[in-house]
Motif scaffolding. Structure first.
Motif, PDB file in Angstrom:
ATOM      1  N   GLU A 211       0.841  -1.199   0.000  1.00  0.00           N
ATOM      2  CA  GLU A 211       0.000   0.000   0.000  1.00  0.00           C
ATOM      3  C   GLU A 211       0.874   1.247   0.000  1.00  0.00           C
ATOM      4  N   ILE A 212       0.531   2.202  -0.874  1.00  0.00           N
ATOM      5  CA  ILE A 212       1.326   3.414  -1.057  1.00  0.00           C
ATOM      6  C   ILE A 212       0.518   4.628  -0.614  1.00  0.00           C
ATOM      7  N   ASP A 213       1.162   5.532   0.123  1.00  0.00           N
ATOM      8  CA  ASP A 213       0.545   6.794   0.517  1.00  0.00           C
ATOM      9  C   ASP A 213       0.520   7.712  -0.713  1.00  0.00           C
ATOM     10  N   PRO A 214      -0.640   8.215  -1.119  1.00  0.00           N
ATOM     11  CA  PRO A 214      -0.707   9.043  -2.328  1.00  0.00           C
ATOM     12  C   PRO A 214      -0.014  10.394  -2.188  1.00  0.00           C
ATOM     13  N   VAL A 215       0.253  10.842  -0.955  1.00  0.00           N
ATOM     14  CA  VAL A 215       0.920  12.129  -0.743  1.00  0.00           C
ATOM     15  C   VAL A 215       2.439  11.962  -0.728  1.00  0.00           C
ATOM     16  N   THR A 216       2.934  11.022   0.064  1.00  0.00           N
ATOM     17  CA  THR A 216       4.386  10.815   0.143  1.00  0.00           C
ATOM     18  C   THR A 216       4.912  10.010  -1.032  1.00  0.00           C
ATOM     19  N   ASN A 217       4.043   9.232  -1.697  1.00  0.00           N
ATOM     20  CA  ASN A 217       4.451   8.282  -2.742  1.00  0.00           C
ATOM     21  C   ASN A 217       5.358   7.194  -2.188  1.00  0.00           C
ATOM     22  N   GLY A 218       5.282   6.972  -0.868  1.00  0.00           N
ATOM     23  CA  GLY A 218       6.044   5.916  -0.216  1.00  0.00           C
ATOM     24  C   GLY A 218       5.104   4.924   0.445  1.00  0.00           C
ATOM     25  N   PRO A 219       5.621   3.791   0.921  1.00  0.00           N
ATOM     26  CA  PRO A 219       4.769   2.778   1.559  1.00  0.00           C
ATOM     27  C   PRO A 219       4.095   3.305   2.819  1.00  0.00           C
ATOM     28  N   LEU A 220       2.880   2.819   3.085  1.00  0.00           N
ATOM     29  CA  LEU A 220       2.237   3.046   4.372  1.00  0.00           C
ATOM     30  C   LEU A 220       2.945   2.169   5.390  1.00  0.00           C
ATOM     31  N   VAL A 221       3.363   2.762   6.500  1.00  0.00           N
ATOM     32  CA  VAL A 221       4.130   2.017   7.508  1.00  0.00           C
ATOM     33  C   VAL A 221       3.556   2.259   8.900  1.00  0.00           C
ATOM     34  N   ASP A 222       3.880   1.360   9.825  1.00  0.00           N
ATOM     35  CA  ASP A 222       3.541   1.588  11.223  1.00  0.00           C
ATOM     36  C   ASP A 222       4.745   2.159  11.943  1.00  0.00           C
ATOM     37  N   GLN A 223       4.679   2.250  13.281  1.00  0.00           N
ATOM     38  CA  GLN A 223       5.770   2.886  14.021  1.00  0.00           C
ATOM     39  C   GLN A 223       7.067   2.083  13.974  1.00  0.00           C
ATOM     40  N   ASN A 224       6.977   0.808  13.575  1.00  0.00           N
ATOM     41  CA  ASN A 224       8.175  -0.023  13.427  1.00  0.00           C
ATOM     42  C   ASN A 224       8.662  -0.049  11.978  1.00  0.00           C
ATOM     43  N   LEU A 225       8.090   0.798  11.121  1.00  0.00           N
ATOM     44  CA  LEU A 225       8.386   0.869   9.692  1.00  0.00           C
ATOM     45  C   LEU A 225       8.008  -0.405   8.954  1.00  0.00           C
ATOM     46  N   HIS A 226       7.032  -1.140   9.514  1.00  0.00           N
ATOM     47  CA  HIS A 226       6.494  -2.343   8.887  1.00  0.00           C
ATOM     48  C   HIS A 226       5.483  -1.922   7.827  1.00  0.00           C
ATOM     49  N   THR A 227       5.630  -2.400   6.611  1.00  0.00           N
ATOM     50  CA  THR A 227       4.702  -2.049   5.539  1.00  0.00           C
ATOM     51  C   THR A 227       3.431  -2.890   5.653  1.00  0.00           C
ATOM     52  N   SER A 228       2.564  -2.754   4.649  1.00  0.00           N
ATOM     53  CA  SER A 228       1.318  -3.518   4.665  1.00  0.00           C
ATOM     54  C   SER A 228       1.545  -5.002   4.388  1.00  0.00           C
ATOM     55  N   LEU A 229       2.727  -5.367   3.884  1.00  0.00           N
ATOM     56  CA  LEU A 229       3.054  -6.771   3.655  1.00  0.00           C
ATOM     57  C   LEU A 229       3.857  -7.309   4.827  1.00  0.00           C
ATOM     58  N   THR A 230       3.436  -8.426   5.364  1.00  0.00           N
ATOM     59  CA  THR A 230       4.081  -9.014   6.536  1.00  0.00           C
ATOM     60  C   THR A 230       5.544  -9.353   6.254  1.00  0.00           C
ATOM     61  N   GLY A 231       6.408  -8.900   7.149  1.00  0.00           N
ATOM     62  CA  GLY A 231       7.832  -9.219   7.043  1.00  0.00           C
ATOM     63  C   GLY A 231       8.623  -8.290   6.148  1.00  0.00           C
ATOM     64  N   ILE A 232       7.974  -7.278   5.563  1.00  0.00           N
ATOM     65  CA  ILE A 232       8.677  -6.315   4.711  1.00  0.00           C
ATOM     66  C   ILE A 232       8.611  -4.943   5.354  1.00  0.00           C
ATOM     67  N   PHE A 233       9.773  -4.344   5.577  1.00  0.00           N
ATOM     68  CA  PHE A 233       9.901  -3.050   6.233  1.00  0.00           C
ATOM     69  C   PHE A 233      10.468  -2.045   5.225  1.00  0.00           C
ATOM     70  N   ALA A 234      10.369  -0.769   5.546  1.00  0.00           N
ATOM     71  CA  ALA A 234      10.903   0.270   4.655  1.00  0.00           C
ATOM     72  C   ALA A 234      11.411   1.430   5.497  1.00  0.00           C
ATOM     73  N   CYS A 235      12.424   2.139   4.999  1.00  0.00           N
ATOM     74  CA  CYS A 235      12.965   3.268   5.759  1.00  0.00           C
ATOM     75  C   CYS A 235      13.693   4.227   4.833  1.00  0.00           C
ATOM     76  N   GLY A 236      13.882   5.451   5.322  1.00  0.00           N
ATOM     77  CA  GLY A 236      14.624   6.451   4.563  1.00  0.00           C
ATOM     78  C   GLY A 236      13.748   7.131   3.530  1.00  0.00           C
ATOM     79  N   ASN A 237      14.382   7.626   2.473  1.00  0.00           N
ATOM     80  CA  ASN A 237      13.673   8.399   1.461  1.00  0.00           C
ATOM     81  C   ASN A 237      12.727   7.576   0.606  1.00  0.00           C
ATOM     82  N   VAL A 238      12.769   6.253   0.723  1.00  0.00           N
ATOM     83  CA  VAL A 238      11.796   5.432   0.012  1.00  0.00           C
ATOM     84  C   VAL A 238      10.424   5.543   0.671  1.00  0.00           C
TER      85      VAL A 238
END
Length: 413
Positions: free
Chosen positions: A266-293
């Motif tokens: 899932e992508i945030d339409p404003v940031t153009n980056g993944p939707l994440v929780d406070q642990n930088l966990h994306t909407s897909l289990t086991g996949i995290f994201a950080c930084g300018n992505v």
């Protein structure tokens, strides 16, 4: 090949995540980087100003990157450079390099691909297509790494930080920067870069201006600038021509998320980056994201700090891959976006929200609320769209249900 953690991207986010995961006890870490060497954009950033928050001293981009490269080597973390990730499916990472196609089965994955620049095509500038039009980052690479001066008389469109830094860099190399034109009525660069890169070199900043025409055949000969109204439309009669042989575009950055979209994250339409929780966990289990992505940061120090949170989240998930219950975080009045966009429960630690205001405000007050009930409040003397705001919500105030909304009120500048 198997690995506990695969990190895609070897810039400051990827390197910081790898080192923090290693410190937390994760072994069998692999960093995959498509460039020939680690460091990402830091390789071409020969100016100083990096590391003030993390190291308490000013470093160049190369020096900042080298500190992490040295630590990676000391830790024995496996790095694959000149390697492109083709796909990710069910934890299986397929990549290719000169040795051929490889498959890596990963326990967890951290996306750290960074961002790229918006180009002329993205902003629809009318006119011819002569040589001499570059994104600011491309010109920075030409000058700092390849050793080519791309022009002698320059106009810069957009007041993003790379454009401001290039205004100074070109001046120091003997070129004449005639103007920096900015569409918005305020600058999109950090205040320190406005002072150090424009004011110190007497380079004019033209707010509420844009390029409406490009002139030249094989080589750029000039641009037409015009003032814009409150709807960002050029004002008739305000046009003027500036003879130049170089136009740099510093018109924003876009998180590099082609792989994320291919995965179905899932992508945030404003940031153009993944939707994440406070642990930088994306909407897909086991996949995290950080930084300018995830979203574009002001400083590389902030990227590194965020990468450590992603590594901590991945390390915790590897030990206990439990299902998540989440609540949504919404940007409210005068807030353009908020990261994280959701919170995983139970939240046992304080949560730091990062966001930007939509317009410059004095005496800004930020409120965090749940169903109309205020949970927390923060204040800032000046809030600018160019400067990311940080607000920490204590763990004891995080609600067990409903949604969280962050609002901002203040006096317009």
């Amino acid at each position: 090949m198997r690995a506990a953690l695969v990190i895609i991207g070897g810039g400051p986010a990827g390197m910081g995540a790898a080192l923090e995961a290693h410190r937390l006890g994760v072994r069998e870490i692999i960093i995959i980087e498509r460039d020939l060497s680690l460091g990402g954009i830091l390789q071409q950033c020969i100016h100083n100003g990096f590391g003030l928050h993390l190291f308490g001293e000013e470093l160049t981009g190369g020096e900042y990157a080298q500190r992490f490269i040295d630590q990676l080597q000391a830790a024995g973390i496996h790095v694959l450079t000149d390697t492109m990730v083709l796909s990710v499916e069910s934890g299986l990472v397929r990549a290719v390099n000169t040795a051929g196609v490889m498959e890596i089965q990963a326990g967890a994955i951290i996306l750290a691909m960074g961002c790229r620049e918006r180009t002329r095509g993205a902003i629809n500038i009318p006119g011819a297509r002569p040589a001499g039009i570059y994104t600011a980052g491309a010109a920075q690479r030409l000058l700092n790494i390849e050793g080519f001066l791309p022009g002698k008389r320059a106009v810069i469109l957009g007041s993003g930080d790379i454009g401001l830094i290039m205004a100074r860099r070109l001046t120091l190399e003997g070129a004449k920067v005639l103007a920096v034109a900015e569409l918005m009525p305020w600058s999109n660069g950090l205040a320190r870069n406005i002072a150090q890169c424009l004011n110190d070199f007497d380079i004019p900043l033209l707010l509420s201006h844009t390029v409406v025409g490009i002139h030249g055949g094989k080589r750029l000969q000039g641009v037409t600038l015009a003032r814009v109204d409150d709807k960002f439309l050029p004002l008739a009669g305000s046009e003027f021509c500036v003879p130049c042989d170089l136009l740099l575009l510093s018109v924003g950055l876009v998180p590099e998320n082609e792989l994320s979209r291919k995965l179905g994250i899932e992508i945030d339409p404003v940031t153009n980056g993944p939707l994440v929780d406070q642990n930088l966990h994306t909407s897909l289990t086991g996949i995290f994201a950080c930084g300018n992505v995830v979203h574009v940061h002001d400083l590389v120090d902030f990227v590194t700090l965020e990468s450590r949170r992603a590594a901590a989240g991945a390390a915790a998930w590897l030990q206990n891959p439990r299902p998540r219950q989440t609540i949504t975080v919404n940007p409210g009045k005068n807030i353009s976006y908020v990261v994280p966009q959701r919170l995983s429960l139970p939240a046992e630690e304080d949560v730091t929200f990062l966001f930007r205001v939509k317009k410059p405000l004095n005496k800004a007050t930020f409120t965090v609320s749940n169903r109309g009930v205020e949970l927390h409040r923060g204040k800032r003397l000046v809030a600018l769209p160019a400067e990311m705001v940080e607000l920490k919500l204590p763990a004891g105030k995080i609600p067990a249900s409903g949604e969280i909304t962050i609002d901002c009120r203040g006096e317009e500048r």
